[in-house]
Write an enzyme that holds these catalytic residues in place. Structure first.
Site, short mmCIF file in Angstrom:
data_model
loop_
_atom_site.label_atom_id
_atom_site.label_comp_id
_atom_site.label_asym_id
_atom_site.label_seq_id
_atom_site.Cartn_x
_atom_site.Cartn_y
_atom_site.Cartn_z
N ASP A 7 0.87 -1.18 0.00
CA ASP A 7 0.00 0.00 0.00
C ASP A 7 0.90 1.23 0.00
O ASP A 7 1.55 1.53 1.00
CB ASP A 7 -0.90 -0.02 1.23
CG ASP A 7 -1.65 1.29 1.45
OD1 ASP A 7 -1.85 2.03 0.46
OD2 ASP A 7 -2.03 1.57 2.60
N VAL A 8 0.96 1.92 -1.15
CA VAL A 8 1.81 3.11 -1.27
C VAL A 8 0.92 4.34 -1.14
O VAL A 8 0.18 4.70 -2.06
CB VAL A 8 2.56 3.14 -2.62
CG1 VAL A 8 3.56 4.30 -2.63
CG2 VAL A 8 3.26 1.82 -2.87
N GLY A 9 0.97 4.97 0.02
CA GLY A 9 0.16 6.15 0.28
C GLY A 9 0.87 7.43 -0.09
O GLY A 9 1.88 7.44 -0.79
N ASN A 10 0.35 8.54 0.40
CA ASN A 10 0.94 9.85 0.12
C ASN A 10 2.19 10.11 0.95
O ASN A 10 3.01 10.95 0.58
CB ASN A 10 -0.08 10.95 0.41
CG ASN A 10 -1.25 10.92 -0.55
OD1 ASN A 10 -1.07 11.11 -1.75
ND2 ASN A 10 -2.44 10.66 -0.04
N THR A 11 2.34 9.41 2.06
CA THR A 11 3.45 9.66 2.98
C THR A 11 4.31 8.43 3.20
O THR A 11 5.54 8.54 3.26
CB THR A 11 2.90 10.14 4.34
OG1 THR A 11 2.08 11.29 4.14
CG2 THR A 11 4.04 10.50 5.29
N LEU A 13 4.96 3.95 2.61
CA LEU A 13 4.70 2.66 1.98
C LEU A 13 4.53 1.64 3.09
O LEU A 13 5.39 1.51 3.97
CB LEU A 13 5.86 2.27 1.06
CG LEU A 13 5.78 0.90 0.37
CD1 LEU A 13 6.57 0.93 -0.94
CD2 LEU A 13 6.31 -0.25 1.23
N LYS A 14 3.42 0.91 3.06
CA LYS A 14 3.16 -0.15 4.03
C LYS A 14 3.11 -1.48 3.27
O LYS A 14 2.58 -1.54 2.17
CB LYS A 14 1.86 0.11 4.78
CG LYS A 14 1.91 1.39 5.62
CD LYS A 14 0.55 1.84 6.07
CE LYS A 14 -0.24 2.53 4.99
NZ LYS A 14 0.31 3.83 4.56
N TYR A 96 -19.08 5.26 -9.01
CA TYR A 96 -18.40 6.49 -9.44
C TYR A 96 -18.77 6.80 -10.88
O TYR A 96 -18.94 5.89 -11.70
CB TYR A 96 -16.89 6.31 -9.31
CG TYR A 96 -16.17 7.44 -8.61
CD1 TYR A 96 -16.66 7.98 -7.43
CD2 TYR A 96 -14.97 7.95 -9.11
CE1 TYR A 96 -15.99 9.00 -6.78
CE2 TYR A 96 -14.29 8.97 -8.48
CZ TYR A 96 -14.80 9.50 -7.31
OH TYR A 96 -14.14 10.51 -6.66
N ASP A 105 -6.75 3.15 -3.48
CA ASP A 105 -6.75 2.89 -2.05
C ASP A 105 -8.16 2.93 -1.49
O ASP A 105 -8.54 2.11 -0.63
CB ASP A 105 -5.85 3.88 -1.31
CG ASP A 105 -6.26 5.34 -1.52
OD1 ASP A 105 -6.85 5.66 -2.58
OD2 ASP A 105 -5.96 6.17 -0.64
#
Length: 258
Positions: A7-11, A13-14, A96, A105
């Site tokens: 999981d690569v977020g804005n801050t 990487l997990k 959507y 995400d």
């Protein structure tokens, strides 16, 4: 047949390495790294791990960051796969206007929440909040349709915006209080209650639209900070995105033995 979820977020990487690409699989190893430091994963956290049989991830950061992550995986014999939001996946349908433009995400976390709810009993509506650098609040009805959601700035972005746009507000982080009597507490309380208000407004909308009480679930690095300030209880599930990635991998069946 191990499975690597990323999981690569804005801050940050997990990541988590599971023993199999199946919901409920045992976690063999896991960790997190700030995006500034992901170029050392191959020689640090990932150095001693066996090569995963397959990998699936979601990324909201830039393509440049995604390529840096893929470069760290080159010492393994595994092809990277990244989730792109679609009209339907793993039992959830996407309301959507342009399904592929929904943040992956958000989509993956909703899939994780949907299956988590089904594991508890009869289908019911869900409100899913992710509280991190940005905040998202999603609505899902009892048939598994994503109805829509909010995006708003996280607490840190709110404070930086106020500091840059308003003179004299460079103050330390304060406490959340019902009646703040200093500027630090006023800023912290204002940001917290703004996020809480969006979450609770979505709960009201879902109750009215679906005619049922939703299951309210929350994830994200700052989720635990929100819990004391919410009038509507939200269960904290930090693994929603990993749960969703496991569900997608199992439903797609793309992780096959070599």
């Amino acid at each position: 047949m191990s499975f690597l979820a990323i999981d690569v977020g804005n801050t940050r990487l997990k990541w988590a390495l599971y023993e199999a690409p199946q919901p409920g699989a045992h976690v063999l190893a896991q960790g997190a790294e700030f995006l500034d430091h992901i170029d050392r994963l191959a020689e640090s956290a990932w150095a001693g791990l066996p090569s995963p049989s397959c990998m699936l991830g979601c990324v909201v950061a830039s393509d440049a960051v995604k390529h840096r992550v893929e470069a760290q995986m080159e010492h393994w014999d595994v092809s990277p796969h990244w989730v792109i939001s679609s009209a339907q996946e793993a039992g959830l349908s996407n309301g959507y206007d342009h399904p592929a433009r929904l943040g992956p995400d958000r989509w993956v976390a909703m899939i994780g929440a949907w299956h988590g709810m089904l594991a508890m009993g009869a289908p019911r509506p869900i409100v899913v909040a992710m509280v991190g650098t940005a905040v998202t609040v999603e609505a899902i009805d009892a048939s598994g349709r994503f109805l829509g959601g909010y995006i708003l700035p996280g607490h840190g972005i709110m404070l930086r915006a106020l500091e840059s746009g308003t003179a004299g507000l460079h103050v330390p982080t304060g406490e959340v209080r019902p009646f703040p009597t200093n500027t630090s507490d006023a800023l912290t309380s204002g940001g917290t209650y703004a996020i809480a208000g969006a979450m609770e407004r979505m709960v009201d909308h879902v109750r009215e639209h679906c005619g049922a009480e939703p299951w309210c679930v929350m994830a994200g690095g700052a989720g635990w900070k929100m819990a004391p300030s919410l009038a509507t209880p939200f269960e904290l599930h930090d693994t929603l995105i990993f749960d969703g990635l496991l569900q997608i991998a199992a439903h797609r069946g793309f992780c096959l033995p070599r």
